[in-house]
Design a protein around this motif. Structure first.
Motif, PDB file in Angstrom:
ATOM      1  N   UNK A 169       0.836  -1.197   0.000  1.00 17.14           N
ATOM      2  CA  UNK A 169       0.000   0.000   0.000  1.00 17.14           C
ATOM      3  C   UNK A 169       0.874   1.251   0.000  1.00 17.14           C
ATOM      4  N   UNK A 170       0.208   2.402  -0.022  1.00 21.42           N
ATOM      5  CA  UNK A 170       0.916   3.689   0.029  1.00 21.42           C
ATOM      6  C   UNK A 170       0.270   4.561   1.110  1.00 21.42           C
ATOM      7  N   UNK A 171       1.044   5.515   1.599  1.00 21.64           N
ATOM      8  CA  UNK A 171       0.502   6.539   2.486  1.00 21.64           C
ATOM      9  C   UNK A 171       0.605   7.884   1.775  1.00 21.64           C
ATOM     10  N   UNK A 172      -0.537   8.543   1.637  1.00 24.17           N
ATOM     11  CA  UNK A 172      -0.602   9.898   1.075  1.00 24.17           C
ATOM     12  C   UNK A 172      -1.077  10.849   2.172  1.00 24.17           C
ATOM     13  N   UNK A 173      -0.693  12.106   2.049  1.00 24.49           N
ATOM     14  CA  UNK A 173      -1.246  13.143   2.920  1.00 24.49           C
ATOM     15  C   UNK A 173      -2.182  13.995   2.070  1.00 24.49           C
ATOM     16  N   UNK A 174      -3.450  13.938   2.391  1.00 22.15           N
ATOM     17  CA  UNK A 174      -4.450  14.703   1.663  1.00 22.15           C
ATOM     18  C   UNK A 174      -4.618  16.064   2.372  1.00 22.15           C
ATOM     19  N   UNK A 175      -4.358  17.143   1.637  1.00 19.90           N
ATOM     20  CA  UNK A 175      -4.448  18.477   2.244  1.00 19.90           C
ATOM     21  C   UNK A 175      -5.561  19.296   1.600  1.00 19.90           C
ATOM     22  N   UNK A 176      -6.207  20.098   2.429  1.00 21.69           N
ATOM     23  CA  UNK A 176      -7.206  21.075   1.965  1.00 21.69           C
ATOM     24  C   UNK A 176      -6.858  22.414   2.605  1.00 21.69           C
ATOM     25  N   UNK A 177      -6.491  23.366   1.785  1.00 23.53           N
ATOM     26  CA  UNK A 177      -6.102  24.681   2.292  1.00 23.53           C
ATOM     27  C   UNK A 177      -7.187  25.693   1.930  1.00 23.53           C
ATOM     28  N   UNK A 178      -7.685  26.368   2.942  1.00 27.22           N
ATOM     29  CA  UNK A 178      -8.770  27.342   2.736  1.00 27.22           C
ATOM     30  C   UNK A 178      -8.362  28.696   3.310  1.00 27.22           C
ATOM     31  N   UNK A 179      -9.111  29.731   2.895  1.00 27.91           N
ATOM     32  CA  UNK A 179      -8.875  31.095   3.392  1.00 27.91           C
ATOM     33  C   UNK A 179     -10.224  31.779   3.558  1.00 27.91           C
ATOM     34  N   UNK A 180     -10.223  32.971   4.124  1.00 29.63           N
ATOM     35  CA  UNK A 180     -11.478  33.678   4.348  1.00 29.63           C
ATOM     36  C   UNK A 180     -11.961  34.363   3.064  1.00 29.63           C
ATOM     37  N   UNK A 181     -13.114  34.966   3.171  1.00 38.99           N
ATOM     38  CA  UNK A 181     -13.649  35.850   2.117  1.00 38.99           C
ATOM     39  C   UNK A 181     -13.919  35.127   0.812  1.00 38.99           C
ATOM     40  N   UNK A 182     -14.310  33.841   0.888  1.00 38.48           N
ATOM     41  CA  UNK A 182     -14.709  33.113  -0.305  1.00 38.48           C
ATOM     42  C   UNK A 182     -13.580  32.665  -1.192  1.00 38.48           C
ATOM     43  N   UNK A 183     -12.347  32.708  -0.718  1.00 43.24           N
ATOM     44  CA  UNK A 183     -11.216  32.232  -1.520  1.00 43.24           C
ATOM     45  C   UNK A 183     -11.392  30.739  -1.804  1.00 43.24           C
TER      46      UNK A 183
END
Length: 478
Positions: free
Chosen positions: A126-140
């Motif tokens: 198997x593999x290990x991945x890091x799933x990232x979600x980067x968010x910001x304010x103001x509807x970015x």
């Protein structure tokens, strides 16, 4: 840039990993380790260090480690954590808008991340991945990315199904000799030797003898060589009278049987035991009688047999009456032994037919000859050895071949049972070594293999040692 340092430990399956430094952006972790902790779980550990990651004040990055099968069919998400810039961090804490731990970007706080995953076979590759979600304010817009981190190979090599197991060819017998034996409790009137076939339970007891004879006589390939009848009397009354009763009653049973069949007189062999002290001893030994030990000591003594019953009654009067009523009737019996021979078979097709109809007619070497007509390891091949060991449950060669067949198909329970009676040969010890190797009991496997002192065993020893010290691999990606 964030540094992940792999420090992996060896547990249960010894899945150690080569340590190596890697550069992975935007994760905020260090000191990561992955190991198969035991037969039931996989451990993932790391240290979350927000100081390694600088985010804008209004940004938040959510990180989810994901374990994914090499073929992409299965995946397992691990608990997430989040790292946020200053403003976003305080907003998230106040609003509780994120599950899991939340860390402030750039802070010196550290947190040990440790998670055990229930083991599934697909995790071995198997593999290990890091799933990232980067968010910001103001509807970015939310930025999503999967970062490959490691490839796991945690499946140890297995002992081959056949593992060079040796099936032994039994030594052929010049004469195939067999025997049927049993015990009949034929009843006689008190102090008499005439037989009455309809007396009490005699129809059933006499049929025990005749049914056994008929079983052999109806076998077209069998020849009865002898019928031995041994009559026993109980140890009560005068010894001389017991001699008369034992001999006379045995002769009566012989005469009754001989009138039903046309065997030559020489086929019959008779013997008698005037007093069945051995049977009495066995019954007392199995009992909970208070004087049990004393009675056994007396029976084992050299007290003259002609006077033994009288003395026994004098020493144990209270127990004697109970024995006379409950045990002595079972000491009056006729044991029978029917010896017979069966012709040899050499045609494989005939042997196959005999195995289906009368497997008891086959010798071990005939079973072996039939097995050679099938591919090694096939269901037919294995069945032959299963039938053979049922016919010869105490023969070491039969048990060894059946154990090898069971090992080759992974039936460890039957293999264990058969190996108990497989003898002490080199081939039996080799099979025991392979049994324990397949059970992953490598220390016991080596004990048996090292006894063999053969080139095949030496090769197996190296293979088992490699399994014992097996180190799987976790390769961290650039």
């Amino acid at each position: 840039m964030t540094t992940i340092r792999t420090i992996l430990s060896t547990l249960f399956f010894a899945t150690a990993v080569v340590s190596m430094g890697q550069q992975v952006d935007r994760l905020g972790v260090a000191d990561m380790s992955v190991a198969r902790k035991d037969s039931a779980s996989l451990s993932v550990e790391m240290t979350v260090k927000p100081s390694l990651l600088r985010l804008g004040t209004d940004r938040l990055m959510r990180v989810t480690p994901v374990l994914r099968s090499a073929d992409g069919q299965f995946e397992k998400e691990l608990p997430s954590y989040s790292i946020a810039g200053k403003n976003q961090y305080y907003y998230t804490i106040r609003s509780r808008s994120q599950d899991g731990d939340v860390f402030r970007s750039g802070s010196n706080v550290t947190e040990r991340y440790s998670y055990d995953i229930p083991w599934e076979d697909w995790m071995g590759n198997s593999t290990i991945d890091f799933r990232t979600k980067t968010s910001a304010c103001c509807g970015a817009p939310v930025m999503e990315e999967d970062l490959p981190v490691a490839e796991l190979d945690l499946v140890p090599p297995v002992i081959p199904a056949t593992a060079d197991l040796e099936y032994l060819e039994p030594v052929a017998k010049e004469v195939k000799e067999y025997a049927l034996e049993g015990r009949a409790y034929v009843n006689f009137p008190v102090n008499r030797t005439e037989i009455f076939p309809d007396y009490l339970n005699n129809p059933l007891e006499l049929r025990k003898i005749t049914n056994s004879i008929d079983t052999v006589r109806d076998n077209k390939d069998a020849t009865i060589e002898s019928i031995t009848l041994t009559g026993y009397a109980s140890p009560e009354g005068p010894y001389d009278n017991n001699v008369r009763l034992a001999k006379g009653r045995t002769e009566a049973v012989r005469h009754y049987v001989s009138m039903l069949y046309d065997f030559a007189p020489s086929v019959y062999i008779t013997a008698s035991v005037p007093e069945d002290w051995a049977g009495l001893r066995e019954s007392i030994d199995k009992s909970a009688m208070p004087m049990r030990r004393q009675m056994l000591d007396f029976i084992d003594s050299d007290y003259p047999i002609e006077k033994r019953n009288d003395r026994f009654r004098q020493l144990f009067p209270a127990d004697y009456d109970w024995l006379l009523k409950n045990v002595y009737p079972w000491l009056r019996h006729t044991d029978y032994l029917i010896k017979y021979t069966v012709r040899h078979y050499s045609d494989v097709d005939e042997i196959r037919s005999v195995m289906a109809s009368r497997p008891q007619n086959l010798s071990l070497d005939e079973f072996y000859l039939l097995a050679q007509s099938y591919p090694v390891g096939s269901s037919e091949y294995n069945e032959v050895f299963e039938v053979a060991v049922r016919m010869y449950p105490d023969e070491p060669v039969a048990n060894l071949n059946a154990a090898n067949a069971a090992l080759s198909r992974g039936d460890m329970a039957k293999a264990e049972r058969y190996l108990l009676k497989a003898g002490d040969s080199v081939d039996a010890d080799y099979a025991r070594g392979m049994y324990y190797a397949k059970k992953k009991d490598y220390d016991r496997a080596l004990i048996y293999l090292e006894k063999c002192n053969t080139p095949k065993a030496e090769s197996a020893i190296e293979r088992v040692k490699a399994l014992k010290g097996y180190k799987g691999s976790v390769r961290f990606l650039p």
